[in-house]
Each structure stands twice: as structure tokens, then as C-alpha cells.
Scaffold this motif. Structure first.
Motif, mmCIF file in Angstrom:
data_model
loop_
_atom_site.group_PDB
_atom_site.id
_atom_site.type_symbol
_atom_site.label_atom_id
_atom_site.label_comp_id
_atom_site.label_asym_id
_atom_site.label_seq_id
_atom_site.Cartn_x
_atom_site.Cartn_y
_atom_site.Cartn_z
ATOM 1 N N LEU A 164 -24.536 -59.471 -21.631
ATOM 2 C CA LEU A 164 -23.118 -59.721 -21.895
ATOM 3 C C LEU A 164 -22.783 -61.209 -21.884
ATOM 4 O O LEU A 164 -21.736 -61.613 -22.395
ATOM 5 N N SER A 165 -23.675 -62.019 -21.316
ATOM 6 C CA SER A 165 -23.433 -63.463 -21.289
ATOM 7 C C SER A 165 -23.679 -64.112 -22.647
ATOM 8 O O SER A 165 -23.322 -65.273 -22.846
ATOM 9 N N GLY A 166 -24.316 -63.368 -23.565
ATOM 10 C CA GLY A 166 -24.473 -63.866 -24.919
ATOM 11 C C GLY A 166 -25.706 -64.682 -25.179
ATOM 12 O O GLY A 166 -25.601 -65.828 -25.650
ATOM 13 N N PRO A 167 -26.915 -64.128 -24.913
ATOM 14 C CA PRO A 167 -28.117 -64.867 -25.307
ATOM 15 C C PRO A 167 -28.122 -65.109 -26.815
ATOM 16 O O PRO A 167 -27.548 -64.329 -27.578
ATOM 17 N N ALA A 168 -28.761 -66.175 -27.227
ATOM 18 C CA ALA A 168 -28.758 -66.570 -28.635
ATOM 19 C C ALA A 168 -29.303 -65.449 -29.519
ATOM 20 O O ALA A 168 -30.156 -64.656 -29.100
ATOM 21 N N SER A 169 -28.819 -65.374 -30.757
ATOM 22 C CA SER A 169 -29.186 -64.268 -31.645
ATOM 23 C C SER A 169 -30.673 -64.203 -31.994
ATOM 24 O O SER A 169 -31.165 -63.109 -32.297
ATOM 25 N N PRO A 170 -31.451 -65.314 -31.971
ATOM 26 C CA PRO A 170 -32.900 -65.149 -32.202
ATOM 27 C C PRO A 170 -33.618 -64.395 -31.087
ATOM 28 O O PRO A 170 -34.799 -64.091 -31.208
#
Length: 501
Positions: free
Chosen positions: A261-267
Motif C-alpha cells: 500500500l506504500s506504493g512500490p515502483a511499478s517495475p
């Protein structure tokens, strides 16, 4: 009078089916032969192999299995089905978990797409036309040879047609979307035999329905897709924690949820993999991930979660850094599906899609791991659970509204695949295997509010799922029903989980 022995009862049943199909088969044979379509019928020497299901829980007897080579031949097969009052279904890779590619019941006419495997790549537009007899491994190889790629799942033997028809999650989906997302045109044959090309401008309602529920509306012969540059660097990450107690495992899953939920990068992509522990009260807890960004950034991206975890039993980066190598590593089998025959299994599987805006509580995570650690330890099945990361703030999947396509569960954080095979992967399937897998899902949902808007994933199709219309299609189901009446009013394309009028 003594009951007939089981082997004799089976013979009587087979003879009954042969009698049932004999009149139909004669007419059907004439129709298909006249159309020049190679077909296999009951009684043919290769019928058993042609009608074999991937999941050996299912033994079905289709009226025939036809192998068209062109859209025109597909149209002829559909017309033959109409003339003989048969339901018609498509089979791509044949990996439907409940044998829907064989009709999910006896007596369907199967259109096997395996003779339609062309892939055409346009290097000037970076688009591709992919016939639906292709398997995912073959698609990955062909696109990679041109320096291109598209989002898709890991199993190299799964067919692209069914996979993209019902979503198509894979490790590149957080950056590129589901397999259905890059599709800009679908070439298909309707229930009346008409050959169409559906896009947002031509047959837009059909195009909407095909992107999430295609087999209920048409036989897809090819998809036209935008492709992506194959990443210049990619690597697989593997971590394992042996014999983790259920309380620690529950906290570990909860912390992975917070990290997601913290938003790791899309790659970044990844899934938790849970399996049996060495004693009651424990599980084997693992993480498999992939990174498609800058070299050297894979572990640092995951590090905030690793900092919350115990020291792993093992950890490694796997692969040579090339994109196609990660596809092979994640598949675990040859990407060239012509090199070896497909496998089979005897299993029961379910799915659970958790909403992004209402994540699981620590109580639910712990109850789930407690169930796996205890009931999972005593189960006589070979089981695993994969908790796949769909969402997070940087996920491409979430950027598309739920009603933009028939696929309706885009606001998902995790998709669980809950899977248990018989002990030797052969029939019969143990009766308690069903309640064991059902209990996996219940251990989560019963510890969340009754209003929790969870879903289920159609590519992990479940023939025993109650309320599947809502769990699979949510608010899109009424529109699908209306379109079914428009495009298939006689319900030609019918199977146990098809859209009903």
C-alpha cells in the motif's frame, strides 16, 4: 438383482453416450467433413487424448473436437453446432481449472484453436496480431525475438486466448496492465457465424464484453495488441523462511500488505508463496518477486519490507539479467511448448481478490496463517497458496476503471490463488480436499466485516463457487446479461460459468 460391477456400469454409460451421439455424430461428421475441418469424434482412436482435461477431476465426453485453421472454418464449425443443436466452446491452451474448454459438461462441440498459431509483428507500429491457439511461452519468445513484450502470466502452456479473455495477470502487470489491456482489436466469430473485428469504434459493446468475458459471446480467433519494449534489465528475487510459526506469518503477510500500500515502483512485482510447514502450527513462507527497472535497484526496492521480517532461511537473485530469462525462470518450464507435452493434475482451486481500499486486518491475516499451519499440516493434499500483488498506488491495473471493460475487479490489492492437488496428482480427488480449500477462503472472509467487497478471479475458475456472478463480475454482470441476449440470444456459447441471459 445384484448391482453391476463398476467397470460394467462405466461400459454401459459409454455405450449409452455412443448411442446418444450416434445420430448427432453422423450429421455433425457430415457437416464438418463438408467444411473441410479436421475433427475427432467419439470412437476415434485419438478421441481420449483430444478430450482429455488438464484437471483430471473432470472426465468429459464432447460431441466432437474440431481443429479449424481459419476464421471461415471456425464459422463453419459454429454453424455445424447450430444445425445439430449443440453448445459450442473454444479451447485454447486447455488449462481451464474446471474444463470449460471442453464445455464443462458432456455433449458440447469443442473448437480447438491449436491449429491457429500465427504471430505477426509490425515493427513500424510495434503492434502484433496473435492467433488464439498460441501458448504464453510461444508468445513471449516471438515478441522477444523482435525486442518486444506484453503482460501475461507465468505458465508457458496456458493459452493466450482464454488468458487474455478473463484478465491475464502476470509479473509485468503492475507496469503494463493485464493481458487484455494492450488489446486494441479482437477478431472473432459470433454465434450466428458472422466474422467480425471488434474495437472501441466498431462493435464497441461487443469489444467491452470480450475484454473480460469473451467465451460467452464469441469465438476469438486472434487478438491485436500494442507491445512494449522488452526491459533492458530484469531479475527474479527469491526469499524463503522455513518453519515460520503462524503468528509471525500472519504479521509478515500484514506487513507485506502495508508495504504494498506504500506504493512500490511499478517495475516491482511479487507474490507470497505459502506451503506446508514441517510441523503443526508452522508454514513455509516465501516471496518470489521480479524487477524490471535499473540494475541494482531490485533489493533496495524490497528492503523496507525485508526490514520488518526475520532473517530469511535462504535468499537469492536468479537469472542473467535479460527479460526473457525472467520469463523462463518464473515459468519453470520450457517457453517453447513444442519441446515437451503439456502436464496434467488433479486439483481443486479457489481465488480471493482483496479490495485496495479495504485491506485485510491483522486478525484476518493471522487467522489465515493459523488455518494453513494447522489444517494445512494435517491435509493429505499437496497444496500451496500464492498471494499476488495487483495493486498499490503505482499499479497500471488500477488506472483503468472497473466498468471500462467486462473485467471488473481492477481495484484489487491482492489476488490469492488457493490450490490443492491429490497426493499423487492423479484421480480420485480426496473429498476433504474441497472443504480444506473452501476453509482457506473462509478463514479470511469470516474475519472481515460482512460488507467486505471481495471478489474472485475468473482465470482461477471455480465450479463450486456460490454467487460467482457477483464475485467474478460485480456491477458489470447486468450489462453482460443484456449483451448476451443481443449477441448470443440462443445461448450457443454456454458452459457452467457462462453469462446467462
Amino acid at each position: 438383482m445384484a448391482p453391476l460391477p463398476s467397470t460394467l456400469r462405466r461400459l454401459v454409460a459409454i455405450l449409452g453416450l455412443v448411442h446418444l451421439f450416434s445420430t448427432v455424430s453422423a450429421d455433425l461428421d457430415s457437416n464438418l467433413t463438408g467444411a473441410g475441418v479436421r475433427s475427432v469424434f467419439p470412437g476415434d482412436s485419438d478421441y481420449a487424448s483430444a478430450s482429455a482435461a488438464f484437471n483430471l477431476r473432470f472426465t468429459l465426453d464432447p460431441a466432437a473436437v474440431a481443429y479449424p485453421t481459419t476464421p471461415q472454418e471456425v464459422s463453419s464449425v459454429i454453424q455445424a453446432g447450430i444445425d445439430n443443436n449443440l453448445n459450442v466452446v473454444a479451447r485454447g491452451g486447455g488449462h481451464s481449472y474446471v474444463a470449460n474448454g471442453l464445455g464443462g459438461k458432456n455433449g458440447s462441440l469443442v473448437i480447438d484453436m491449436s491449429s491457429m498459431k500465427a504471430i505477426s509483428i509490425n515493427s513500424s507500429t510495434n503492434t502484433a496480431i496473435i492467433e488464439t491457439g498460441n501458448r504464453l511461452g510461444d508468445v513471449a519468445l516471438a515478441l522477444n525475438n523482435a525486442g518486444r513484450a506484453m503482460p501475461h502470466g507465468t505458465c508457458s502452456y496456458v493459452g493466450i486466448g482464454g488468458h487474455s479473455a478473463f484478465g491475464g495477470y502476470g509479473f509485468t502487470s503492475r507496469q503494463w496492465g493485464l493481458a487484455l489491456d494492450p488489446i486494441f482489436a479482437i477478431n472473432a466469430v459470433l454465434a450466428n457465424g458472422t466474422i467480425v473485428r471488434a474495437t472501441e469504434d466498431s462493435y464497441p459493446d461487443l469489444f467491452w464484453a470480450l475484454k473480460g468475458a469473451a467465451p460467452s459471446f464469441a469465438i476469438t480467433t486472434s487478438i491485436e495488441v500494442n507491445t512494449y519494449p522488452a526491459p533492458s534489465y530484469a531479475i527474479v528475487m527469491e526469499y524463503s523462511w522455513s518453519n515460520m510459526d503462524f503468528s509471525t506469518a500472519g504479521q509478515a503477510m500484514y506487513s507485506f500488505q502495508n508495504f504494498s500500500l506504500s506504493g512500490p515502483a511499478s517495475p516491482f512485482a511479487g507474490e507470497l508463496v505459502i506451503s506446508k510447514g514441517s510441523q503443526a502450527g508452522q508454514v513455509t513462507f516465501a516471496f518470489t518477486g521480479a524487477w524490471y527497472g535499473d540494475e541494482g535497484s531490485a533489493v533496495s526496492t524490497l528492503q523496507p519490507w525485508l526490514d520488518t521480517m526475520p532473517t530469511p532461511t535462504s535468499s537469492q537473485l536468479v537469472g542473467n539479467g535479460s527479460y526473457i530469462d525472467t520469463v523462463a525462470q518464473l515459468s519453470g518450464s520450457s517457453l517453447d511448448t513444442s519441446q515437451a507435452p503439456d502436464s496434467s493434475d488433479t486439483f481443486y482451486a479457489k481465488s480471493l481478490m482483496t479490495p485496495e481500499d479495504d485491506p485485510m486486518s491483522l486478525e484476518a491475516c493471522t487467522a489465515f496463517m493459523k488455518y494453513l499451519a494447522n489444517e494445512g499440516f494435517s491435509s493429505d493434499t499437496n497444496w500451496f497458496v500464492e498471494v499476488e500483488l495487483y495493486g498499490g498506488p503505482n499499479s497500471k491495473i488500477l488506472e483503468i476503471p472497473n466498468n471500462a471493460t467486462a473485467f471488473s475487479r481492477r481495484d484489487t490489492l491482492f489476488t490469492f490463488q488457493l490450490y490443492a492437488s491429490s497426493s499423487n496428482s492423479l484421480p480420485p480427488y480426496p473429498e476433504d480436499g474441497y472443504s480444506f480449500v473452501d476453509g482457506m477462503v473462509d478463514s479470511v472472509t469470516s474475519n472481515m466485516p460482512s460488507s467486505w467487497n471481495y471478489g474472485a478471479y475468473t482465470n482461477y475458475i471455480d465450479d463450486q463457487l456460490e454467487n460467482w456472478q457477483t464475485l467474478y463480475f460485480n456491477g458489470n454482470y447486468p450489462k453482460l446479461q443484456s449483451l448476451k441476449d443481443q449477441f448470443d440470444p440462443n445461448n450457443i456459447f454456454m458452459f457452467p460459468t457462462s453469462i446467462a441471459e
